[in-house]
Design a protein around this motif. Structure first.
Motif, PDB file in Angstrom:
ATOM      1  N   GLU A 420      -3.704 -13.264   6.804  1.00 19.46           N
ATOM      2  CA  GLU A 420      -3.855 -12.019   6.386  1.00 19.46           C
ATOM      3  C   GLU A 420      -4.391 -11.413   7.639  1.00 19.46           C
ATOM      4  O   GLU A 420      -4.029 -10.309   7.815  1.00 19.46           O
ATOM      5  N   THR A 421      -5.228 -12.037   8.460  1.00 22.04           N
ATOM      6  CA  THR A 421      -5.790 -11.547   9.769  1.00 22.04           C
ATOM      7  C   THR A 421      -4.474 -11.215  10.519  1.00 22.04           C
ATOM      8  O   THR A 421      -4.665 -10.021  11.168  1.00 22.04           O
ATOM      9  N   ILE A 422      -3.684 -12.187  10.661  1.00 21.93           N
ATOM     10  CA  ILE A 422      -2.503 -11.876  11.523  1.00 21.93           C
ATOM     11  C   ILE A 422      -1.685 -10.651  11.043  1.00 21.93           C
ATOM     12  O   ILE A 422      -1.167  -9.799  11.707  1.00 21.93           O
ATOM     13  N   ALA A 423      -1.483 -10.740   9.667  1.00 17.14           N
ATOM     14  CA  ALA A 423      -0.508  -9.637   8.914  1.00 17.14           C
ATOM     15  C   ALA A 423      -1.350  -8.468   9.344  1.00 17.14           C
ATOM     16  O   ALA A 423      -0.613  -7.397   9.424  1.00 17.14           O
ATOM     17  N   MET A 424      -2.556  -8.197   8.960  1.00 15.15           N
ATOM     18  CA  MET A 424      -3.237  -6.945   9.307  1.00 15.15           C
ATOM     19  C   MET A 424      -3.119  -6.466  10.692  1.00 15.15           C
ATOM     20  O   MET A 424      -3.061  -5.285  11.047  1.00 15.15           O
ATOM     21  N   ARG A 425      -3.534  -7.329  11.851  1.00 13.79           N
ATOM     22  CA  ARG A 425      -3.751  -6.701  13.175  1.00 13.79           C
ATOM     23  C   ARG A 425      -2.483  -7.118  13.961  1.00 13.79           C
ATOM     24  O   ARG A 425      -2.230  -6.383  15.019  1.00 13.79           O
ATOM     25  N   ALA A 426      -1.785  -8.060  13.644  1.00 17.87           N
ATOM     26  CA  ALA A 426      -0.605  -8.396  14.625  1.00 17.87           C
ATOM     27  C   ALA A 426       0.548  -7.912  14.150  1.00 17.87           C
ATOM     28  O   ALA A 426       1.418  -7.004  14.772  1.00 17.87           O
ATOM     29  N   LEU A 427       0.743  -7.954  12.623  1.00 18.11           N
ATOM     30  CA  LEU A 427       2.074  -7.131  12.202  1.00 18.11           C
ATOM     31  C   LEU A 427       2.029  -5.608  11.774  1.00 18.11           C
ATOM     32  O   LEU A 427       2.885  -5.164  11.818  1.00 18.11           O
ATOM     33  N   GLY A 428       0.688  -5.519  11.406  1.00 18.44           N
ATOM     34  CA  GLY A 428       0.406  -4.124  11.190  1.00 18.44           C
ATOM     35  C   GLY A 428       0.576  -3.656   9.613  1.00 18.44           C
ATOM     36  O   GLY A 428       0.782  -2.425   9.456  1.00 18.44           O
ATOM     37  N   PRO A 430      -0.516  -2.459   6.533  1.00 18.85           N
ATOM     38  CA  PRO A 430      -1.515  -1.885   5.913  1.00 18.85           C
ATOM     39  C   PRO A 430      -2.160  -2.180   4.818  1.00 18.85           C
ATOM     40  O   PRO A 430      -3.144  -1.628   4.161  1.00 18.85           O
ATOM     41  N   ASP A 431      -1.311  -3.110   3.966  1.00 15.31           N
ATOM     42  CA  ASP A 431      -1.994  -3.675   2.781  1.00 15.31           C
ATOM     43  C   ASP A 431      -2.545  -5.034   2.942  1.00 15.31           C
ATOM     44  O   ASP A 431      -2.987  -5.856   1.772  1.00 15.31           O
ATOM     45  N   ALA A 432      -2.535  -5.667   4.028  1.00 13.68           N
ATOM     46  CA  ALA A 432      -3.189  -7.034   4.375  1.00 13.68           C
ATOM     47  C   ALA A 432      -4.682  -6.847   3.666  1.00 13.68           C
ATOM     48  O   ALA A 432      -5.299  -5.916   3.824  1.00 13.68           O
ATOM     49  N   PHE A 433      -5.072  -8.276   3.094  1.00 11.88           N
ATOM     50  CA  PHE A 433      -6.610  -8.181   2.609  1.00 11.88           C
ATOM     51  C   PHE A 433      -7.130  -9.571   2.826  1.00 11.88           C
ATOM     52  O   PHE A 433      -6.371 -10.605   2.672  1.00 11.88           O
ATOM     53  N   LEU A 434      -8.382  -9.448   2.799  1.00 12.44           N
ATOM     54  CA  LEU A 434      -9.138 -10.685   3.385  1.00 12.44           C
ATOM     55  C   LEU A 434     -10.224 -10.846   2.353  1.00 12.44           C
ATOM     56  O   LEU A 434     -11.475 -10.905   2.680  1.00 12.44           O
ATOM     57  N   PRO A 435      -9.847 -11.221   1.016  1.00  7.90           N
ATOM     58  CA  PRO A 435     -10.994 -11.619   0.136  1.00  7.90           C
ATOM     59  C   PRO A 435     -11.971 -12.583   0.426  1.00  7.90           C
ATOM     60  O   PRO A 435     -13.045 -12.638  -0.177  1.00  7.90           O
ATOM     61  N   THR A 436     -11.664 -13.642   1.090  1.00  3.36           N
ATOM     62  CA  THR A 436     -12.410 -14.565   1.469  1.00  3.36           C
ATOM     63  C   THR A 436     -13.229 -14.377   2.776  1.00  3.36           C
ATOM     64  O   THR A 436     -14.125 -15.277   3.156  1.00  3.36           O
ATOM     65  N   ASP A 437     -13.149 -13.424   3.566  1.00  4.22           N
ATOM     66  CA  ASP A 437     -13.761 -13.200   4.912  1.00  4.22           C
ATOM     67  C   ASP A 437     -15.462 -13.031   4.435  1.00  4.22           C
ATOM     68  O   ASP A 437     -15.946 -12.287   3.411  1.00  4.22           O
ATOM     69  N   ARG A 464      -4.440  -0.419  -3.139  1.00  2.00           N
ATOM     70  CA  ARG A 464      -3.117  -0.447  -2.737  1.00  2.00           C
ATOM     71  C   ARG A 464      -2.475   0.789  -2.332  1.00  2.00           C
ATOM     72  O   ARG A 464      -2.552   1.611  -3.312  1.00  2.00           O
ATOM     73  N   PRO A 465      -1.492   1.133  -1.375  1.00  4.10           N
ATOM     74  CA  PRO A 465      -1.113   0.137  -0.369  1.00  4.10           C
ATOM     75  C   PRO A 465      -1.791   0.206   0.898  1.00  4.10           C
ATOM     76  O   PRO A 465      -1.409  -0.126   1.947  1.00  4.10           O
ATOM     77  N   TRP A 466      -3.234   0.341   0.854  1.00  4.50           N
ATOM     78  CA  TRP A 466      -4.239   0.595   2.024  1.00  4.50           C
ATOM     79  C   TRP A 466      -5.245  -0.465   1.920  1.00  4.50           C
ATOM     80  O   TRP A 466      -6.302  -0.079   2.418  1.00  4.50           O
ATOM     81  N   ARG A 467      -5.135  -1.763   1.551  1.00  5.38           N
ATOM     82  CA  ARG A 467      -6.422  -2.446   1.411  1.00  5.38           C
ATOM     83  C   ARG A 467      -6.600  -2.939   2.705  1.00  5.38           C
ATOM     84  O   ARG A 467      -7.879  -3.265   3.087  1.00  5.38           O
TER      85      ARG A 467
END
Length: 489
Positions: A420-428, A430-437, A464-467
């Motif tokens: 999800e870190t990669i999805a949020m910051r590398a793929l872009g 907008p709905d990637a989410f890190l509940p375990t962070d 959603r879709p802005w998590r």
């Protein structure tokens, strides 16, 4: 949106800048096209025609307005929000793929035929990939004409035109001025030919503290730094390395680019925009998040937070693995060691930056025993590097988000947080989410939200879709260096 005539008319009549880049208004009586916020008196409704892209308006015979410069408006947020074929295609075109690989190369990266790509783009945008790339070349040419004193022949080559004639014809048809007339109006100063200063527009509002704070607090020495009010970093571009300095202003981001080759200008700008998430629609994001009473005060206090992304997706993936279960400082230390041992040295005109972050090919043969980390993470890092180098995992601008997630999760040692870190910051996404962070869990506890991953994920359905943007608001609720604008040394 361009098919919603009444909504478009209201946006034009109210000069609503929020819709700049969403659609373009062509005026039948003048033969020009504008952004919705154009300061001139709005035309009569019967004389308005709406286009989904600048390329579509240009292809219909309209030239760019000299007042509002619609070709320089923020990009449509759709191409960062969506994961379908058209969005993936537009991200690749913005990254310069048509100029470097042609339309067949574009189609090959997407896994579709040229005919399928052409048909999809024409159906939605009213123009094919060549016309869209031509519009992008026209904007690149305008930047070079107005900000440098380069001979026009060199401008044409750097902007990607095949001939001086096509360069002259395109500039004249798009801007209703010859290249010489454009330069005479701009009066550029004499600066080094490969150093340019440009303004990157965005949709207001924009809160820069966590955006720049995150990039600087996690920055890798030699690759990134904060100096004189600007975030500076090295870039690996198709024709050579570059250094960019980005500094926030109330109505734009100032970008100073030192390029090895001017042909990389449009690609460099595209990557800087993605890095700072400048094509986001903050009003749509904040309106949705503010419906949650827990997030509403955070949104009201600092509206327009962006997701700090990356200029190099593969670099981000490597750094995400290095950051597994360690502090920000430890992750920076690990990354700095990789840079010193495997990074490509560069020359920074202003000093301070020394290397490009090593690409996967340079890391394939790294010695795991030289890494000061647990054996399991060493194996994860080498596995991820190999998957990136072999093309097993695609993180490029045209990557399929769902397929990439599946391939990443299949790699040993790569869990949901890393994906999800990669999805949020590398793929872009907008709905990637890190509940375990850990930072998210701490913020959730402080705000009275559930802290368990399942319960927090269930609560986050309303975001959603802005998590990914909710993640920024939650992180910013805590006292950490990533949330503060850096102070210049």
């Amino acid at each position: 949106m361009h098919t919603e005539t009444e909504r478009c008319v209201r946006a034009v009549q109210s000069k609503d800048a929020r819709f700049d880049g969403w659609f373009y208004t062509a005026v039948l009586t003048t033969g020009i096209y504008c952004r919705p916020s154009c300061p001139v008196v709005p035309p009569k409704v019967e004389n308005m025609r709406f286009h989904p892209s600048a390329a579509s308006a240009q292809q219909a015979g309209f030239r760019a307005c000299k007042r509002c410069r619609p070709d320089a408006s923020p990009g449509s947020p759709q191409w960062n929000e969506r994961a379908d074929l058209v969005a993936r295609t537009m991200r690749l075109i913005a990254d310069g793929v048509v100029d470097t690989d042609g339309v067949p190369g574009l189609a090959a990266r997407l896994g579709y035929s040229v005919r399928q790509v052409e048909r999809q783009l024409r159906a939605e945008l009213g123009a094919g990939p060549l016309a869209i790339a031509r519009a992008q070349r026209a904007q690149t040419a305008r930047l070079l004409i107005e900000t440098t004193t380069l001979p026009m022949g060199e401008v044409a080559l750097a902007a990607g035109f095949a001939s001086i004639r096509s360069f002259n014809d395109t500039v004249r048809s798009v801007f209703a001025l010859t290249p010489t007339e454009l330069r005479a109006k701009a009066k550029p100063v004499n600066t080094p030919a490969t150093t340019l200063s440009v303004r990157l527009p965005f949709r207001a509002p924009l809160t820069p503290d966590n955006l720049f704070g995150h990039l600087v607090a996690t920055g890798v020495p030699g690759v990134e730094e904060w100096r004189d009010g600007a975030y500076r970093r090295t870039l690996r571009l198709p024709h050579g390395p570059a250094v960019v300095a980005l500094s926030p202003h109330p109505d734009h981001i100032a970008a100073r680019l030192a390029l090895s080759d001017l042909r990389d200008l449009s690609t460099a700008i595209s990557r800087c925009r993605r890095l700072l998430d400048l094509d986001a629609d903050p009003v749509a994001v904040d309106d949705q998040l503010a419906t949650d009473p827990v997030l509403a005060p955070l949104v009201a206090k600092s509206p327009g937070r962006r997701v700090p992304r990356t200029a190099d997706p593969e670099e981000l993936a490597v750094r995400a693995v290095l950051g597994q279960q360690v502090s920000t400082a430890a992750a920076r230390t690990h990354a700095a060691r990789l840079v010193l041992e495997h990074g490509e040295p560069i020359t920074d005109p202003e000093g301070g930056l020394t290397h490009l972050f090593p690409d996967p090919a340079a890391l394939v043969d790294l010695d795991p025993d030289r890494l000061a980390m647990p054996a399991t993470r060493k194996r994860t890092l080498t596995t991820v590097v190999r998957a990136l180098a072999d093309g097993e995992v695609d993180l490029g601008a045209g990557a399929d988000w769902a397929s990439t997630r599946e391939r990443l999760l299949a790699l040993p040692g790569v869990g949901p947080w890393t994906v999800e870190t990669i999805a949020m910051r590398a793929l872009g996404d907008p709905d990637a989410f890190l509940p375990t962070d850990l930072g998210i869990k701490a913020a959730a506890a402080a705000l009275g939200l559930p802290t368990g991953a399942s319960a927090l994920t269930a609560h986050a359905q309303q975001w959603r879709p802005w998590r990914a943007y909710a993640v920024q608001y939650l992180w910013a609720a805590m006292d950490h260096a990533v949330n503060r604008m850096p102070v210049s040394p």
